[in-house]
Design a protein around this motif. Structure first.
Motif, PDB file in Angstrom:
ATOM      1  N   CYS A  29      21.229  38.994  39.439  1.00  0.00           N
ATOM      2  CA  CYS A  29      22.493  38.574  40.048  1.00  0.00           C
ATOM      3  C   CYS A  29      23.573  38.358  38.987  1.00  0.00           C
ATOM      4  O   CYS A  29      24.738  38.768  39.164  1.00  0.00           O
ATOM      5  N   ILE A  30      23.200  37.715  37.870  1.00  0.00           N
ATOM      6  CA  ILE A  30      24.173  37.493  36.795  1.00  0.00           C
ATOM      7  C   ILE A  30      24.676  38.820  36.239  1.00  0.00           C
ATOM      8  O   ILE A  30      25.885  39.003  35.984  1.00  0.00           O
ATOM      9  N   PHE A  31      23.763  39.771  36.053  1.00  0.00           N
ATOM     10  CA  PHE A  31      24.164  41.081  35.525  1.00  0.00           C
ATOM     11  C   PHE A  31      25.105  41.805  36.478  1.00  0.00           C
ATOM     12  O   PHE A  31      26.114  42.393  36.061  1.00  0.00           O
ATOM     13  N   ILE A  32      24.808  41.772  37.760  1.00  0.00           N
ATOM     14  CA  ILE A  32      25.651  42.466  38.743  1.00  0.00           C
ATOM     15  C   ILE A  32      27.037  41.834  38.806  1.00  0.00           C
ATOM     16  O   ILE A  32      28.070  42.520  38.820  1.00  0.00           O
ATOM     17  N   VAL A  33      27.105  40.500  38.817  1.00  0.00           N
ATOM     18  CA  VAL A  33      28.407  39.818  38.897  1.00  0.00           C
ATOM     19  C   VAL A  33      29.229  40.073  37.645  1.00  0.00           C
ATOM     20  O   VAL A  33      30.444  40.366  37.713  1.00  0.00           O
ATOM     21  N   SER A  34      28.608  39.980  36.469  1.00  0.00           N
ATOM     22  CA  SER A  34      29.344  40.206  35.219  1.00  0.00           C
ATOM     23  C   SER A  34      29.831  41.648  35.123  1.00  0.00           C
ATOM     24  O   SER A  34      30.962  41.901  34.658  1.00  0.00           O
ATOM     25  N   SER A  35      29.017  42.607  35.551  1.00  0.00           N
ATOM     26  CA  SER A  35      29.443  44.006  35.524  1.00  0.00           C
ATOM     27  C   SER A  35      30.630  44.235  36.450  1.00  0.00           C
ATOM     28  O   SER A  35      31.589  44.950  36.104  1.00  0.00           O
ATOM     29  N   THR A  36      30.607  43.606  37.605  1.00  0.00           N
ATOM     30  CA  THR A  36      31.716  43.752  38.550  1.00  0.00           C
ATOM     31  C   THR A  36      33.008  43.175  37.977  1.00  0.00           C
ATOM     32  O   THR A  36      34.087  43.792  38.062  1.00  0.00           O
ATOM     33  N   LEU A  37      32.913  41.981  37.395  1.00  0.00           N
ATOM     34  CA  LEU A  37      34.105  41.365  36.803  1.00  0.00           C
ATOM     35  C   LEU A  37      34.640  42.196  35.641  1.00  0.00           C
ATOM     36  O   LEU A  37      35.861  42.352  35.472  1.00  0.00           O
TER      37      LEU A  37
END
Length: 423
Positions: A337-345
């Protein structure tokens, strides 16, 4: 127990003035032991008989006739004799030969009767000749009405019983009245209750009786070490489902296997046929063992004998805590989840920066497109083309010929110019 002994001794003293304290004391303990044994027998599990020659009486008590299978009863008539082989078949014997009036089916056709008839046996799939139009093409059939005791006319007193009466409804069906000394009724069965591995199955308990293979610990019916849980489904008749109580268990050996019950069935929720309750048996091997572990599960039923069955678990090695694997999956989920959110931002921020600051639009504004284009260009070889000298000379000659017209063309070609004063 001491107060009960004292009470029995006092009652005995009031009835008799004899002074035999030791004898009365031994009698007291004998009575108490007998009472406890009877209670223990009452709490025994109800196991399905090993043959289908049994029935449930009108009080839901099991009556086992397994010892009567094949017993011979004969009724002499004018032209032929009728022979009943108990839980086998019904035959008519004459000089013309034998005529079979039905066989005892594998499916249990042994039910409780009404009135003076205690039990009813059904015999089907007899001889088909001259009975081709019988129901479902089942040939000759017979019905044996079993009476516990003697016939109404006083026959069959003592012995193993006899046939009281025979009535031929047609040439394809016969009714037989058989009087026998019935077996003593067994424990009371909670009819309609099932336990299985699927919502509509009953491998473990069927009709309130524990099936063979689960009435005791058996290696052939054991579960493997890697199977950490077993899901059981329980159903019961809706009108009697409220009688089912909260289950309990006992493990043997006591140490080495950790067992926990969960699910709606573990809380004592009433099961029905439309909404079965789920009993989940979570077990984990804490200690390896050469012999399988026995898990005796008891389901109390109010007013009936308890439902008991055994589950056998193999423990070839020690199993880790079940929470470790769950904790690992939880950690993996958080990191994902952290990886997906950071990639999106990152992608959104880079797109806004290139659009507002670098004045790029479309695909070129996406972060990483410059690097991706360079990689694609390198792979395709568009930026690393190399021309040989002779190819370069030819190319230059062609370019020169393309830019300057040939000599013949130059003599005839003149730029457009205006001439003044000419006629």
């Amino acid at each position: 127990m001491t107060s009960l002994c004292n009470y029995l001794l006092y009652a005995e003293a009031m009835r008799s003035q004899a002074h035999h304290s030791n004898a009365r004391l031994s009698d007291c303990f004998l009575i108490i032991v007998t009472v406890f044994l009877l209670q223990g027998l009452g709490a025994a599990e109800v196991v399905v008989p090993r043959s289908n020659c049994y029935a449930l009486d009108n009080s839901s008590r099991i009556v086992d006739f397994s010892a009567w299978i094949g017993l011979h009863f004969e009724y002499e008539d004018k032209d032929s004799d009728l022979v009943v082989r108990f839980c086998k078949d019904v035959e008519s014997r004459s000089q013309m030969g034998y005529i079979n009036f039905g066989r005892f089916d594998r499916i249990n056709h042994f039910v409780a009767g009404s009135g003076h008839v205690d039990f009813v046996q059904g015999f089907y799939d007899g001889d088909l000749m001259n009975c081709e139009n019988s129901y479902d093409k089942r040939g000759r059939t017979a019905q044996v009405n079993v009476i516990c005791g003697s016939c109404s006319n006083g026959q069959c007193k003592g012995g193993l019983g006899c046939i009281c009466n025979v009535t031929y409804e047609s040439s394809c069906r016969v009714l037989v009245e058989l009087a026998v000394p019935c077996e003593k009724p067994g424990p009371q069965v909670f009819q309609g209750f099932t336990v299985g591995f699927h919502p509509r199955s009953w491998e473990i308990v069927y009709n309130g009786m524990t099936q063979l293979g689960f009435e005791k610990s058996q290696l052939d019916f054991s579960f493997r070490t890697e199977q950490t849980h077993v899901t059981l489904y329980m159903t019961a008749i809706a009108s009697l489902s409220s009688l089912v109580q909260k289950p309990s268990f006992k493990v043997s050996p006591e140490k080495g296997l950790k067992v926990r019950l969960s699910g709606s069935g573990a809380t004592g929720s009433p099961p029905t046929t439309l909404s079965p309750t789920v009993l989940i048996v979570d077990w984990r091997c804490e200690m390896a063992h050469d012999t399988p572990y026995e898990v005796n599960i008891t389901i109390p039923v109010q007013g009936y004998e308890p439902i008991q069955f055994f589950l056998t678990k193999m423990c070839e090695y020690r199993q880790d805590q079940g929470g470790d694997s769950a904790r690992g999956w939880a950690t993996f989920g958080v990191i994902s989840c952290i990886f997906i959110v950071s990639s999106t931002l990152f992608c959104c921020g880079g797109f806004i920066y290139k659009t507002r600051v670098e004045q790029l639009h479309g695909i070129d504004a996406l972060p990483g497109m410059t690097i991706l284009s360079a990689c694609l260009e390198t792979v395709s070889g568009a930026g690393n083309s190399y021309s040989r000298p002779e190819d370069l000379t030819g190319t230059l000659a062609n370019e020169a010929s393309w830019e300057r017209p040939p000599a013949s063309a130059q003599g005839t070609w003149r730029p457009s110019e205006r001439k003044y004063g000419s006629i």
